[in-house]
Write a protein that holds these residues in place. Structure first.
Motif, PDB file in Angstrom:
ATOM      1  N   TRP A  13       0.843  -1.185   0.000  1.00 18.28           N
ATOM      2  CA  TRP A  13       0.000   0.000   0.000  1.00 18.28           C
ATOM      3  C   TRP A  13       0.886   1.244   0.000  1.00 18.28           C
ATOM      4  CZ3 TRP A  13       0.415   3.444   4.050  1.00 18.28           C
ATOM      5  CH2 TRP A  13       1.101   2.982   5.174  1.00 18.28           C
ATOM      6  N   THR A  14       0.306   2.328  -0.479  1.00 13.96           N
ATOM      7  CA  THR A  14       0.992   3.612  -0.476  1.00 13.96           C
ATOM      8  C   THR A  14      -0.027   4.717  -0.264  1.00 13.96           C
ATOM      9  OG1 THR A  14       2.591   5.026  -1.628  1.00 13.96           O
ATOM     10  CG2 THR A  14       0.918   3.961  -2.987  1.00 13.96           C
ATOM     11  N   ARG A  15       0.417   5.789   0.327  1.00 14.56           N
ATOM     12  CA  ARG A  15      -0.439   6.964   0.513  1.00 14.56           C
ATOM     13  C   ARG A  15      -0.235   7.910  -0.662  1.00 14.56           C
ATOM     14  NH1 ARG A  15       0.958   6.351   6.267  1.00 14.56           N
ATOM     15  NH2 ARG A  15      -0.991   5.750   7.241  1.00 14.56           N
ATOM     16  N   LEU A  18       3.114   9.842  -1.325  1.00 14.45           N
ATOM     17  CA  LEU A  18       4.205   9.213  -0.586  1.00 14.45           C
ATOM     18  C   LEU A  18       5.277   8.684  -1.533  1.00 14.45           C
ATOM     19  CD1 LEU A  18       5.272   8.393   2.231  1.00 14.45           C
ATOM     20  CD2 LEU A  18       4.011   6.258   1.983  1.00 14.45           C
ATOM     21  N   GLU A  44      -8.215   6.418   1.016  1.00 15.29           N
ATOM     22  CA  GLU A  44      -7.522   7.165  -0.037  1.00 15.29           C
ATOM     23  C   GLU A  44      -6.216   6.496  -0.449  1.00 15.29           C
ATOM     24  OE1 GLU A  44      -7.013  11.292   0.825  1.00 15.29           O
ATOM     25  OE2 GLU A  44      -9.106  11.542   1.382  1.00 15.29           O
ATOM     26  N   ASP A  45      -5.683   5.627   0.399  1.00 18.97           N
ATOM     27  CA  ASP A  45      -4.442   4.933   0.066  1.00 18.97           C
ATOM     28  C   ASP A  45      -4.660   4.030  -1.150  1.00 18.97           C
ATOM     29  OD1 ASP A  45      -3.545   6.131   2.379  1.00 18.97           O
ATOM     30  OD2 ASP A  45      -3.679   4.309   3.583  1.00 18.97           O
TER      31      ASP A  45
END
Length: 68
Positions: A13-15, A18, A44-45
């Motif tokens: 996962w990523t924001r 990021l 939102e990730d």
């Protein structure tokens, strides 16, 4: 007889903004594709499944709360 299914999910996962993907694992009683859709719809990730497999209830009980 227990007809419930249990899954081990390995995902990344990523924001937003990021630019770096984080790896994580979890166990779930929900099929991984249903879990992924829920994550995409409610957070939102950005998520992607790397691997999943059906596991036994004993393995689920062993891992639940420890890796989640």
């Amino acid at each position: 007889m227990d007809t419930e299914k249990y899954y081990f999910i390995s995902y990344k996962w990523t924001r937003p903004g990021l630019g770096k993907w984080e790896s994580s694992n979890r166990v779930s009683k929900v099929h991984p594709l249903v879990w992924l859709k829920d994550m995409i719809d409610n957070f939102e990730d950005t998520y992607r499944i790397e691997f999943y497999d059906e596991i036994s209830k004993e393995h689920y009980d062993l891992l639940y709360g420890w890796i989640d």
